[in-house]
Structures are given as structure tokens and as C-alpha cells.
Design an enzyme around this catalytic site. Structure first.
Site, PDB file in Angstrom:
ATOM      1  N   GLY A  66       0.806  -1.226   0.000  1.00 39.01           N
ATOM      2  CA  GLY A  66       0.000   0.000   0.000  1.00 39.01           C
ATOM      3  C   GLY A  66       0.834   1.269   0.000  1.00 39.01           C
ATOM      4  N   GLY A  67       0.360   2.273  -0.716  1.00 37.23           N
ATOM      5  CA  GLY A  67       1.047   3.567  -0.732  1.00 37.23           C
ATOM      6  C   GLY A  67       1.073   4.154  -2.128  1.00 37.23           C
ATOM      7  N   SER A  69       2.796   4.982  -5.559  1.00 40.07           N
ATOM      8  CA  SER A  69       3.772   4.137  -6.271  1.00 40.07           C
ATOM      9  C   SER A  69       4.668   4.914  -7.240  1.00 40.07           C
ATOM     10  CB  SER A  69       3.037   3.027  -7.018  1.00 40.07           C
ATOM     11  OG  SER A  69       2.197   3.616  -7.994  1.00 40.07           O
ATOM     12  N   SER A 105      11.613  -0.711  -3.593  1.00 45.74           N
ATOM     13  CA  SER A 105      11.722  -0.383  -5.016  1.00 45.74           C
ATOM     14  C   SER A 105      13.179  -0.141  -5.374  1.00 45.74           C
ATOM     15  CB  SER A 105      10.918   0.888  -5.305  1.00 45.74           C
ATOM     16  OG  SER A 105      11.225   1.392  -6.592  1.00 45.74           O
ATOM     17  N   ASN A 106      13.466  -0.337  -6.651  1.00 45.69           N
ATOM     18  CA  ASN A 106      14.810   0.006  -7.159  1.00 45.69           C
ATOM     19  C   ASN A 106      15.109   1.487  -6.921  1.00 45.69           C
ATOM     20  OD1 ASN A 106      14.586   1.548 -10.035  1.00 45.69           O
ATOM     21  ND2 ASN A 106      12.844   0.161  -9.784  1.00 45.69           N
ATOM     22  N   HIS A 107      14.045   2.306  -6.728  1.00 48.26           N
ATOM     23  CA  HIS A 107      14.264   3.741  -6.554  1.00 48.26           C
ATOM     24  C   HIS A 107      14.838   4.096  -5.180  1.00 48.26           C
ATOM     25  CE1 HIS A 107      12.756   4.363 -10.512  1.00 48.26           C
ATOM     26  NE2 HIS A 107      11.715   3.605 -10.217  1.00 48.26           N
ATOM     27  N   TYR A 134       9.843   9.588  -3.331  1.00 47.81           N
ATOM     28  CA  TYR A 134       9.306   8.220  -3.335  1.00 47.81           C
ATOM     29  C   TYR A 134      10.407   7.224  -2.947  1.00 47.81           C
ATOM     30  CZ  TYR A 134       7.914   3.822  -5.646  1.00 47.81           C
ATOM     31  OH  TYR A 134       7.645   2.505  -5.939  1.00 47.81           O
ATOM     32  N   LYS A 138      11.024   4.571   0.384  1.00 51.30           N
ATOM     33  CA  LYS A 138      11.386   3.152   0.354  1.00 51.30           C
ATOM     34  C   LYS A 138      12.617   2.895   1.227  1.00 51.30           C
ATOM     35  CE  LYS A 138       8.003   1.992  -2.320  1.00 51.30           C
ATOM     36  NZ  LYS A 138       6.860   1.237  -1.745  1.00 51.30           N
ATOM     37  N   ARG A 172      14.910   0.338 -20.994  1.00 56.94           N
ATOM     38  CA  ARG A 172      15.315   0.008 -19.619  1.00 56.94           C
ATOM     39  C   ARG A 172      14.557  -1.210 -19.105  1.00 56.94           C
ATOM     40  NH1 ARG A 172      12.873   1.687 -14.814  1.00 56.94           N
ATOM     41  NH2 ARG A 172      14.208   1.554 -12.960  1.00 56.94           N
TER      42      ARG A 172
HETATM   43  C1  15L Z   1       8.562   1.745  -9.298  1.00 57.75           C
HETATM   44  O1  15L Z   1       8.897   1.672  -8.121  1.00 57.75           O
HETATM   45  C2  15L Z   1       7.227   2.269  -9.702  1.00 57.75           C
HETATM   46  O2  15L Z   1       6.233   1.960  -8.750  1.00 57.75           O
HETATM   47  C3  15L Z   1       6.802   1.786 -11.066  1.00 57.75           C
HETATM   48  O3  15L Z   1       5.720   2.546 -11.501  1.00 57.75           O
HETATM   49  C4  15L Z   1       7.937   1.823 -12.093  1.00 57.75           C
HETATM   50  O4  15L Z   1       8.219   3.134 -12.410  1.00 57.75           O
HETATM   51  C5  15L Z   1       9.136   1.090 -11.562  1.00 57.75           C
HETATM   52  O5  15L Z   1       9.499   1.509 -10.259  1.00 57.75           O
HETATM   53  C6  15L Z   1      10.386   1.170 -12.462  1.00 57.75           C
HETATM   54  O6  15L Z   1      11.445   1.568 -11.999  1.00 57.75           O
HETATM   55  O7  15L Z   1      10.266   0.810 -13.625  1.00 57.75           O
END
Ligand code: 15L
Length: 256
Positions: A66-67, A69, A105-107, A134, A138, A172
């Protein structure tokens, strides 16, 4: 297998898991602030600690999706993602839930440079290098997971998910894609592996062009079966700035 609370059940990944995890023997309890197309779903925000604690009663694990994204104003990210993730860990602790699988997330590491040498795979436990607010949420979620593991003994598996859609949509994505079936395999492994402790694991498929390691996944019993390469003929070059960012940084266009 056991009973699993899924937050963010109405979302994209929530839907993928609802379609697949019951087939692996998991009994799902669903929670979302948005309506979920299931009669017993709980309508509540992840930021409502009492509601999440009640939802955690009697479950064996939580999958926290949840949250928000993607990138948003700091106040929204703080109020929903940071507060919501705190509430989920605290609710799990109060209700005696032993395991949380956190959709990171990768972010969280998005400003990490991709390796020049494509044979060098990036490890699952890269240090924080968020590319957005964002991404910061994470990082903070992973830090909360680390705290709840060390202080309260919860097992916490943080999944650094790549591009989890039905298909990759840019260059990517040919390296960062996580297929819906592999997503369910990954979450199943995170829910069932014995004694994971606290760890971070990349969430990608067995993509030919991947530069992120599959070792952390293998260590919890995740063996992806899909490869984005089958979309290589249909995915064409997109916005040059986005494609370039994808070659340079883990987080791709989120770094722009
Ligand atoms: C994420 O964390 C996002 O939620 C998703 O929408 C994509 O952007 C994904 O990363 C990504 O890096 O492709």
C-alpha cells in the site's frame, strides 16, 4: 502456507498477487483504501494504525504494497508512504505477526550508477541512494524493517522491485522487468523461506539484459522463469533522455 494480509490489494501488484497467491496455498486477507472487488476486503488506509492492527489479527505474514507508487509532493509521500509503512510494522508487532514482506523499489538506490561492465551484476544489498522522495520513502521503509527485525525479531524481506507490469514498455524495462508470474513467485518465496531475517532482494525476472543480481532471490528460493527479451522486437527506443538515464542509473527516468 498461511494467512496473509495484503495491503494495497486494489493496486496493480495487488491484483497480480490476488490472482496467483491463492493457487500457491496462501489464504489472503485484503486491505486497501480504495474499493477491492472482493466481498470480505477491508476498506482502510494503511495510515490507520488501529484498523491495520485489527486486520493483522490472526495472520501469519503481511505483504505491504500500500502507498503511492511514484513520485509526489513530499507531504503526500510522508503522510502515506512513510506513516503507512510505520503503521504496518507497528501493527504487525502489536498483533504478533512474525513476517513482513515489504514492497520496496529500485528507486531506493536509483542514483546508483549502472556498471560499465555488463558482466558485473549489482548486489541485492546496495546502500541507499534514493532518486526521488518516493525513493526516500522506500529507504525509510527498509530502515523501519531493519529496526523491527533487530528490536522485535520480525522477519522482514524488502523487495527492490524493478518494472512490474504485464510487459516492459521501454529499453530500460528489458533489463528491469518483473513479470506478474515471477512477482508471485518472488513473494511466495519471501513468505515461505525459512528464517530470512532482514534482507533486501532485487525484484526482476531472469532477463537476458539484467544487470541486477539474482543471487539474493536464489538465497530465498526465488527462481524466476520469464525473460523480457521476448519483447525486444516490440520495444523501441523512446525519449532519448529517458533511455540515456536508464543506461546510466538504476532508477532511469526517475533521476531526471
Ligand atoms: C517503481 O517503483 C514504480 O512503482 C513503477 O511505476 C515503475 O516506475 C518502476 O518503479 C520502475 O522503476 O520501472
Amino acid at each position: 502456507m498461511g494467512r496473509v494480509l495484503v495491503t494495497g490489494a486494489a493496486g496493480r501488484i495487488g491484483r497480480m498477487l490476488r490472482e496467483r497467491l491463492p493457487g500457491e496455498g496462501h489464504e489472503l486477507r485484503l486491505l486497501d483504501v480504495e474499493p477491492v472487488d472482493e466481498p470480505d476486503a477491508i476498506r482502510a488506509s494503511v495510515t490507520d494504525l488501529d484498523a491495520v492492527t485489527a486486520a493483522c489479527e490472526g495472520v501469519d505474514a503481511v505483504v505491504h504494497l500500500g502507498g503511492i507508487s511514484g513520485e509526489a509532493e513530499w507531504v503526500r509521500i510522508r503522510d502515506t508512504n512513510v506513516e503507512g509503512t510505520y503503521c504496518v510494522f507497528e501493527a504487525a508487532r502489536r498483533a504478533g505477526v512474525r513476517r513482513v514482506v515489504f514492497a520496496s523499489s529500485n528507486h531506493a538506490v536509483g542514483f546508483t550508477h549502472q556498471p560499465d561492465d555488463p558482466d558485473l551484476e549489482m548486489p541485492d544489498d546496495l546502500g541507499a541512494r534514493p532518486d526521488t522522495f518516493y525513493g526516500v520513502s522506500k529507504v525509510l521503509g527498509e530502515a523501519l524493517g531493519s529496526l523491527y527485525h533487530d528490536r522485535h525479531g520480525l522477519d522482514v524481506v524488502c523487495l527492490r522491485i524493478g518494472t512490474c507490469f504485464d510487459a516492459p514498455f521501454d529499453l530500460r524495462g528489458l533489463s528491469t522487468w518483473l513479470s506478474p508470474d515471477d512477482c508471485a513467485r518472488l513473494v511466495h518465496a519471501a513468505l515461505t523461506c525459512p528464517k530470512p531475517g532482514f534482507r533486501t532482494v532485487w525484484g526482476i525476472s531472469r532477463n537476458t539484459r539484467r544487470v541486477w543480481s539474482l543471487d539474493g532471490g536464489a538465497a530465498i528460493g526465488y527462481h524466476p522463469q520469464d525473460d523480457a527479451e521476448r519483447f525486444a522486437d516490440v520495444v523501441t527506443a523512446g525519449d532519448p533522455a529517458h533511455d540515456d538515464a536508464g543506461r546510466r542509473y538504476v532508477g532511469g527516468a526517475f533521476t531526471l
